[in-house]
Design a protein around this motif. Structure first.
Motif, PDB file in Angstrom:
ATOM      1  N   ASP A 113      58.316  36.948  18.916  1.00  0.00           N
ATOM      2  CA  ASP A 113      58.821  36.395  17.970  1.00  0.00           C
ATOM      3  C   ASP A 113      59.215  34.950  18.362  1.00  0.00           C
ATOM      4  O   ASP A 113      58.905  34.022  17.758  1.00  0.00           O
ATOM      5  CB  ASP A 113      59.738  36.910  17.146  1.00  0.00           C
ATOM      6  CG  ASP A 113      59.411  38.161  16.306  1.00  0.00           C
ATOM      7  OD1 ASP A 113      58.181  38.340  16.278  1.00  0.00           O
ATOM      8  OD2 ASP A 113      60.170  38.948  15.853  1.00  0.00           O
ATOM      9  N   THR A 157      61.451  48.597  16.403  1.00  0.00           N
ATOM     10  CA  THR A 157      60.539  47.556  16.475  1.00  0.00           C
ATOM     11  C   THR A 157      59.984  47.738  17.965  1.00  0.00           C
ATOM     12  O   THR A 157      60.424  48.321  18.723  1.00  0.00           O
ATOM     13  CB  THR A 157      60.743  46.140  16.260  1.00  0.00           C
ATOM     14  OG1 THR A 157      61.844  45.794  17.262  1.00  0.00           O
ATOM     15  CG2 THR A 157      61.247  45.752  14.846  1.00  0.00           C
ATOM     16  N   HIS A 172      65.940  47.610  24.140  1.00  0.00           N
ATOM     17  CA  HIS A 172      65.721  46.057  23.737  1.00  0.00           C
ATOM     18  C   HIS A 172      66.721  45.116  24.436  1.00  0.00           C
ATOM     19  O   HIS A 172      66.194  44.150  24.943  1.00  0.00           O
ATOM     20  CB  HIS A 172      65.988  45.773  22.214  1.00  0.00           C
ATOM     21  CG  HIS A 172      64.456  46.189  21.489  1.00  0.00           C
ATOM     22  ND1 HIS A 172      63.694  45.103  21.027  1.00  0.00           N
ATOM     23  CD2 HIS A 172      64.236  47.324  20.909  1.00  0.00           C
ATOM     24  CE1 HIS A 172      62.897  45.727  20.527  1.00  0.00           C
ATOM     25  NE2 HIS A 172      62.953  46.959  20.140  1.00  0.00           N
ATOM     26  N   LYS A 203      66.356  31.392  24.023  1.00  0.00           N
ATOM     27  CA  LYS A 203      66.978  30.942  22.566  1.00  0.00           C
ATOM     28  C   LYS A 203      67.893  29.941  22.553  1.00  0.00           C
ATOM     29  O   LYS A 203      67.913  29.318  21.690  1.00  0.00           O
ATOM     30  CB  LYS A 203      67.567  32.423  21.725  1.00  0.00           C
ATOM     31  CG  LYS A 203      66.578  33.243  21.190  1.00  0.00           C
ATOM     32  CD  LYS A 203      67.139  34.515  20.593  1.00  0.00           C
ATOM     33  CE  LYS A 203      66.197  35.593  20.117  1.00  0.00           C
ATOM     34  NZ  LYS A 203      66.778  36.780  19.400  1.00  0.00           N
ATOM     35  N   LEU A 225      66.073  36.480  27.131  1.00  0.00           N
ATOM     36  CA  LEU A 225      65.857  36.309  25.970  1.00  0.00           C
ATOM     37  C   LEU A 225      67.077  35.399  25.312  1.00  0.00           C
ATOM     38  O   LEU A 225      66.664  34.284  24.462  1.00  0.00           O
ATOM     39  CB  LEU A 225      65.874  37.487  25.135  1.00  0.00           C
ATOM     40  CG  LEU A 225      65.436  37.602  23.506  1.00  0.00           C
ATOM     41  CD1 LEU A 225      63.967  37.057  23.369  1.00  0.00           C
ATOM     42  CD2 LEU A 225      65.620  38.993  22.781  1.00  0.00           C
ATOM     43  N   ASP A 226      68.261  35.746  25.473  1.00  0.00           N
ATOM     44  CA  ASP A 226      69.263  34.858  24.843  1.00  0.00           C
ATOM     45  C   ASP A 226      69.527  33.379  25.565  1.00  0.00           C
ATOM     46  O   ASP A 226      69.608  32.504  24.629  1.00  0.00           O
ATOM     47  CB  ASP A 226      70.878  35.404  25.052  1.00  0.00           C
ATOM     48  CG  ASP A 226      70.827  36.839  24.280  1.00  0.00           C
ATOM     49  OD1 ASP A 226      70.023  37.018  23.245  1.00  0.00           O
ATOM     50  OD2 ASP A 226      71.951  37.452  24.491  1.00  0.00           O
ATOM     51  N   ASP A 263      60.940  41.002  20.259  1.00  0.00           N
ATOM     52  CA  ASP A 263      61.633  39.827  20.402  1.00  0.00           C
ATOM     53  C   ASP A 263      61.196  38.798  20.907  1.00  0.00           C
ATOM     54  O   ASP A 263      61.297  37.697  20.566  1.00  0.00           O
ATOM     55  CB  ASP A 263      62.936  40.474  20.835  1.00  0.00           C
ATOM     56  CG  ASP A 263      63.660  41.368  20.060  1.00  0.00           C
ATOM     57  OD1 ASP A 263      63.672  41.665  18.966  1.00  0.00           O
ATOM     58  OD2 ASP A 263      64.557  42.410  20.688  1.00  0.00           O
ATOM     59  N   ALA A 322      65.518  42.355  27.354  1.00  0.00           N
ATOM     60  CA  ALA A 322      65.953  41.045  27.310  1.00  0.00           C
ATOM     61  C   ALA A 322      66.531  40.511  28.936  1.00  0.00           C
ATOM     62  O   ALA A 322      66.420  39.468  29.058  1.00  0.00           O
ATOM     63  CB  ALA A 322      67.183  40.794  26.092  1.00  0.00           C
TER      64      ALA A 322
END
Length: 615
Positions: free
Chosen positions: A483, A475, A426, A607, A603-604, A480, A430
């Protein structure tokens, strides 16, 4: 008289060192190990080329199809496999109607999944009505506590129909240890049922009843060597328990079946099934069976759900197709292709039809079922087979040193290992070190979820509860990003505007990179051909209602364009620099704090942007 002169005999074959020397020249000083040698997740390195000498110490090329240790397959004459489709049974009559329908559409292996409440003579009679069991493989999965009753009912049904015991092919999916591995539940009391189930089905040589569901590890993110190594230890645990209970080793081994997953690594998965047969044959051989046929590994392969995606879901067809090819060429017994829409809905008739046809194309049009072990002799595949066997064997021995697979899963070492891999994968996704086409790389800019939501497991595994043993928590790899994208879509979709200026090649490349980067969160992206001044670009961005302005230029030109653009924008939108220019510290000193580049955690970062935008 025919000319028997061999082609190319007049040419001298270059040595490995000559190849390496030539490669080094072409690399122009770049590091060979860093540039061309691939360090796999399985723990070994893959070279950019292989030659005959790389096989000099390997024994696998000397093996023959259908002969111990079965690395080249269990069959001598062909590579055919059962095309299987699983059916969730709530109404036995409806399930039977569906089974009869799909049998006319190319399926020759059925998997019936139903609860323990449905285990009865009436259910079996209804499910199998009109199905010729001497032509079709039948597999059953129900509550592990009810599997013994199911076995007795099935044997009574077979005898009632007067079936030839040799022609009844199928299985009961009895694998209580999967409950410990995946859910942490204590099911050790029912492990004692294994000898009884085997005894009931002992007269049916091609009907297996003890299962190793290592596909669960695959779907939890386990690396290939992990799935294989633990599958071997898993199978050996069942074999040892059966033998210790007094079951004849030949009978015990012939009752074990492996349900394995197939990940997206095409050649590695092909080699995995070859290595699996090789190692399992060696394990069973240590129990001194009377016949080598007891050493055959029977594998049902299922395409992975771990890498399936909700967005751009038709890309799942590409993933499952290469996975199916790997398994078919690897010589499996049967195969299930998971429909492309499984992540977000109960598969439709259309998606199930496509899933069936994916196998049928390989079998009937590509003729994958006609050639035994087509990968044999390939220097690369033979090397992968051996390397995977060695790495998997290390994990097998590790589990054995802990007292066997059951002891290892009670201690939680297997779960910890797979959970750690899942977390790492994951993290890699990311950072886009692991690609998911259409999700974290090259997303469809205009796609909306249209109400699609990830399917949540309805069984008890989805509930948070205290368990006596550790469980595997996982998952899908895309979850991620999905979502985040759905959250953005539900709250507010920001507009990101590419302020392209300066060097043509660099601005276009960085604009494309930035569009792909930001679209991973569902942002609306607007690309541009280029602007003469930063003021012109900022004005166009504000006119377009941009929430984010991304300046796209070359590293050298950022020193000239970035600060003026930032100041002219004057906080009316978020300002982002595409790249990590040498002048970054100077830009930060001027107040520019947002940068996107290849080393970012995508991803970070997204976000963080959502948070700054109030999404």
């Amino acid at each position: 008289m025919a000319n028997k002169e061999k082609l190319f005999t007049e040419f001298q074959a270059p040595t490995t060192q000559e190849w390496l020397d030539k490669i080094q020249v072409d690399l122009k000083g770049a590091d060979f190990q860093k540039r061309l040698v691939w360090r796999t997740n399985e723990g070994f390195s893959v070279q950019p080329f292989y030659r005959r000498e790389d096989l000099a110490n390997l024994k696998t090329p000397d093996a023959l199809p259908g002969e111990f240790p079965f690395v080249r397959g269990n069959k001598k004459d062909d590579n055919t496999w059962y095309v299987r489709q699983n059916i969730e049974v709530t109404d036995p009559k409806e399930a039977n109607a569906k089974a009869l329908d799909i049998l006319n559409k190319g399926i020759d292996s059925l998997g019936f999944h139903f609860s323990g409440d449905l285990v009865s003579e009436a259910t079996v009679e209804t499910l199998l009505e009109g199905i010729y069991l001497d032509c079709v493989e039948v597999n059953f999965c129900t509550c592990k506590r009810c599997s013994l009753d199911l076995a007795k009912i099935l044997v009574a049904y077979f005898e009632k129909k007067g079936l030839d015991k040799e022609k009844v092919v199928g299985s009961i999916d009895w694998d209580p240890m999967e409950k410990i591995v995946m859910k942490g539940k204590d099911v050790t009391p029912i492990l004692s049922l294994a000898p009884q189930i085997v005894e009931v089905l002992k007269d049916y040589p091609n009907f297996r009843c003890i299962t190793v569901n290592s596909a669960s590890l695959n779907n939890a993110g386990a690396y290939i060597a992990q799935e294989l190594g633990y599958a071997l230890a898993w199978g050996n645990e069942y074999l040892q328990q059966l033998v210790d209970a007094g079951v004849d080793v030949d009978l015990a081994a012939k009752k074990i079946k492996f349900n394995m997953g197939i990940s997206e690594n095409y050649f590695m998965e092909l080699a995995k099934f070859r290595a699996a047969r090789l190692l399992w044959a060696q394990i069973v051989k240590q129990y001194e069976p009377k016949c080598d046929c007891a050493c055959k590994m029977i594998v049902n392969a299922t395409t992975s759900t771990y890498n399936q995606t909700l967005f751009d879901s038709h890309v799942n067809l590409l993933r499952s197709q290469t996975e199916a090819m790997s398994a078919a060429l690897g010589g499996i017994h049967s195969m299930v292709v998971v429909p492309f829409d499984a992540p977000y809905e109960t598969p439709t008739d259309f998606s199930e039809r496509i899933a069936r046809n994916q196998q049928l194309l390989l079998k009937e049009e590509s003729h994958f079922g006609n050639i035994v072990d087509p990968g044999a002799g390939s220097y690369y595949i033979e090397y992968l087979t051996d390397a995977l066997a060695q790495e998997s064997w290390k994990l097998f021995l590790k589990a054995e040193e802990e007292g066997g697979f059951l002891a290892a899963i009670k201690a939680g070492t297997v779960q910890d290992d797979v959970n750690a891999t899942n977390v790492k994968r994951h993290g890699d996704a990311a950072k886009r070190k692991e690609f998911l086409l259409g999700t974290n790389q090259f997303p469809n800019f205009t796609e909306k979820s249209e109400g699609k939501r990830a399917v949540v497991c309805g069984c008890c595994c989805s509930q948070a509860e205290e368990t006596p043993f550790k469980a595997i928590r996982s998952t899908r790899l895309a979850a991620d990003f999905e979502d985040l994208r759905i959250h953005t879509e539900e709250k507010k979709v920001p507009t990101a505007f590419m302020l392209t200026i300066g060097n043509l090649a660099m601005r276009q490349a960085r604009a494309q990179f930035s569009c792909n980067f930001l679209a991973c969160a569902g942002y609306k992206v607007i690309d541009n051909l280029g602007f003469k001044t930063v003021e012109e670009g900022v004005d166009a961005a504000l006119e377009a209602g941009a929430d984010i302005v991304v300046i796209c230029s070359s590293d050298d030109e950022y020193a000239e364009y970035a600060v003026p653009a930032f100041k002219y924008l004057d906080g009316r939108a978020m300002f982002v620099v595409a790249g990590a220019p040498a002048c970054m510290e100077d830009l930060k000193a001027a107040g520019i704090e947002n940068y996107i580049h290849v080393k970012c955690n995508v991803l970070d970062t997204l976000k963080e942007y959502n948070q700054k935008l109030g999404i």
